[in-house]
Every structure is written in C-alpha cells, then in structure tokens.
Design a protein around this motif. Sequence first.
Motif, short mmCIF file in Angstrom:
data_model
loop_
_atom_site.label_atom_id
_atom_site.label_comp_id
_atom_site.label_asym_id
_atom_site.label_seq_id
_atom_site.Cartn_x
_atom_site.Cartn_y
_atom_site.Cartn_z
N LEU A 89 0.83 -1.21 0.00
CA LEU A 89 0.00 0.00 0.00
C LEU A 89 0.87 1.26 0.00
O LEU A 89 0.59 2.22 -0.74
CB LEU A 89 -0.95 0.01 1.19
CG LEU A 89 -1.93 1.19 1.24
CD1 LEU A 89 -2.84 1.20 0.01
CD2 LEU A 89 -2.73 1.15 2.51
N THR A 90 1.91 1.27 0.79
CA THR A 90 2.80 2.43 0.85
C THR A 90 3.45 2.70 -0.50
O THR A 90 3.45 3.83 -0.99
CB THR A 90 3.89 2.22 1.92
OG1 THR A 90 3.25 2.04 3.19
CG2 THR A 90 4.84 3.40 1.98
N ILE A 91 3.99 1.67 -1.13
CA ILE A 91 4.65 1.84 -2.42
C ILE A 91 3.64 2.22 -3.50
O ILE A 91 3.90 3.10 -4.33
CB ILE A 91 5.45 0.58 -2.79
CG1 ILE A 91 6.62 0.43 -1.82
CG2 ILE A 91 5.92 0.63 -4.24
CD1 ILE A 91 7.37 -0.86 -1.95
N THR A 92 2.47 1.58 -3.48
CA THR A 92 1.43 1.89 -4.45
C THR A 92 1.01 3.36 -4.37
O THR A 92 0.92 4.06 -5.38
CB THR A 92 0.21 0.99 -4.22
OG1 THR A 92 0.60 -0.37 -4.45
CG2 THR A 92 -0.94 1.33 -5.15
N LEU A 93 0.74 3.82 -3.16
CA LEU A 93 0.33 5.22 -2.99
C LEU A 93 1.47 6.17 -3.32
O LEU A 93 1.25 7.24 -3.89
CB LEU A 93 -0.20 5.45 -1.57
CG LEU A 93 -1.50 4.72 -1.25
CD1 LEU A 93 -1.89 4.95 0.20
CD2 LEU A 93 -2.62 5.11 -2.20
N TRP A 94 2.68 5.80 -3.00
CA TRP A 94 3.84 6.63 -3.33
C TRP A 94 3.93 6.80 -4.85
O TRP A 94 4.10 7.91 -5.36
CB TRP A 94 5.12 5.98 -2.80
CG TRP A 94 6.35 6.75 -3.15
CD1 TRP A 94 7.09 6.65 -4.29
CD2 TRP A 94 6.97 7.76 -2.36
NE1 TRP A 94 8.14 7.52 -4.24
CE2 TRP A 94 8.09 8.22 -3.07
CE3 TRP A 94 6.69 8.31 -1.11
CZ2 TRP A 94 8.93 9.21 -2.59
CZ3 TRP A 94 7.54 9.29 -0.63
CH2 TRP A 94 8.63 9.73 -1.35
N LEU A 95 3.82 5.70 -5.58
CA LEU A 95 3.90 5.76 -7.03
C LEU A 95 2.75 6.58 -7.63
O LEU A 95 2.93 7.31 -8.60
CB LEU A 95 3.91 4.35 -7.63
CG LEU A 95 5.16 3.53 -7.36
CD1 LEU A 95 4.95 2.09 -7.83
CD2 LEU A 95 6.37 4.15 -8.03
N PRO A 99 4.90 13.38 -7.30
CA PRO A 99 4.90 14.25 -8.48
C PRO A 99 5.67 13.60 -9.62
O PRO A 99 6.68 12.95 -9.41
CB PRO A 99 5.62 15.52 -8.01
CG PRO A 99 6.01 15.31 -6.60
CD PRO A 99 5.58 13.95 -6.17
N LYS A 100 5.15 13.75 -10.81
CA LYS A 100 5.81 13.18 -11.99
C LYS A 100 7.00 14.05 -12.35
O LYS A 100 6.91 15.27 -12.37
CB LYS A 100 4.84 13.12 -13.18
CG LYS A 100 3.57 12.36 -12.88
CD LYS A 100 3.86 10.91 -12.59
CE LYS A 100 2.55 10.17 -12.30
NZ LYS A 100 2.65 9.17 -11.31
N SER A 101 8.13 13.42 -12.63
CA SER A 101 9.31 14.19 -13.02
C SER A 101 9.13 14.68 -14.46
O SER A 101 8.50 14.02 -15.27
CB SER A 101 10.56 13.34 -12.89
OG SER A 101 10.47 12.24 -13.76
N HIS A 102 9.66 15.82 -14.73
CA HIS A 102 9.56 16.39 -16.07
C HIS A 102 10.74 15.89 -16.89
O HIS A 102 11.88 16.00 -16.50
CB HIS A 102 9.60 17.92 -16.01
CG HIS A 102 8.47 18.49 -15.20
ND1 HIS A 102 7.16 18.34 -15.56
CD2 HIS A 102 8.46 19.19 -14.04
CE1 HIS A 102 6.38 18.93 -14.68
NE2 HIS A 102 7.15 19.45 -13.73
N SER A 103 10.42 15.32 -18.03
CA SER A 103 11.51 14.83 -18.88
C SER A 103 12.12 16.01 -19.62
O SER A 103 11.42 16.93 -20.03
CB SER A 103 10.99 13.78 -19.85
OG SER A 103 10.00 14.34 -20.68
N VAL A 104 13.42 15.97 -19.77
CA VAL A 104 14.13 17.03 -20.44
C VAL A 104 14.66 16.48 -21.76
O VAL A 104 15.33 15.46 -21.78
CB VAL A 104 15.30 17.56 -19.57
CG1 VAL A 104 16.08 18.63 -20.31
CG2 VAL A 104 14.78 18.05 -18.25
N SER A 105 14.34 17.17 -22.81
CA SER A 105 14.81 16.77 -24.14
C SER A 105 16.31 16.99 -24.24
O SER A 105 16.85 17.94 -23.69
CB SER A 105 14.07 17.58 -25.19
OG SER A 105 14.65 17.35 -26.45
#
Length: 110
Positions: A89-95, A99-105
């Motif tokens: 549950l902890t890992i599921t909620l963490w994922l 916040p989603k990381s922003h990909s850098v081109s």
Amino acid sequence: MGIYTAEALAAVIVTVIIDLLITRSGAIRTLNFWITWIIVALFQIPVDGWLTKLSSPIVIYNPHQFSKIRFPFSIPIEDFAYGFALTLLTITLWLRLAPKSHSVSKNSAG
C-alpha cells in the motif's frame, strides 16, 4: 478461521486490488517491490520474533483468533500478511501520488 486471519487476508486482497485496479501502479509486478518486501520481512523477523517469543511473549494472541501457524520461531504468519499489505500500500500510494518528473529533451537548452 479467526478474525485476525480473515483481516490479514482481506488486507492483502484489498491492497492488491488497490495496486492493480484502482491506482494501476502495478508495483506488485516489479522486482523493486519484491526486493523491498524481502528487506522488510528480514527486519520484521527479529523484531516480531522477540515480541512474540513463546517463552516470554510481549504480544499475546488469542488462540481462537489466528491460524496458529507460526513461522519462523513464534511469529504468526498473519503478521507477515499485514507487513506485506502495508508495504504494498505504501509503495502503491507513493507511485500514484508522487509528483511526476519532467523529462528534459536532449536538444533543449538550459
């Protein structure tokens, strides 16, 4: 089946449903989850073993409320089910909530 056993099984089922169907994080399908679970269980064994040792228990279980299966030493297997559910549950909620990381081109400057 005792209430402690039923609740432990329900906790595992509910957290697997949350992981796979509600949050759709799929943590249970990853090697990282299983490595984490093994680490948690390895630390749980000495602590829980000390708390539940039959010679001088700190935590006493009602024999009518759990399966009476103890492994290793004197740890009720239901304790591992709860540990599994809490870890998942902890890992599921963490994922799901992190916040989603922003990909850098590679071509972007800055």
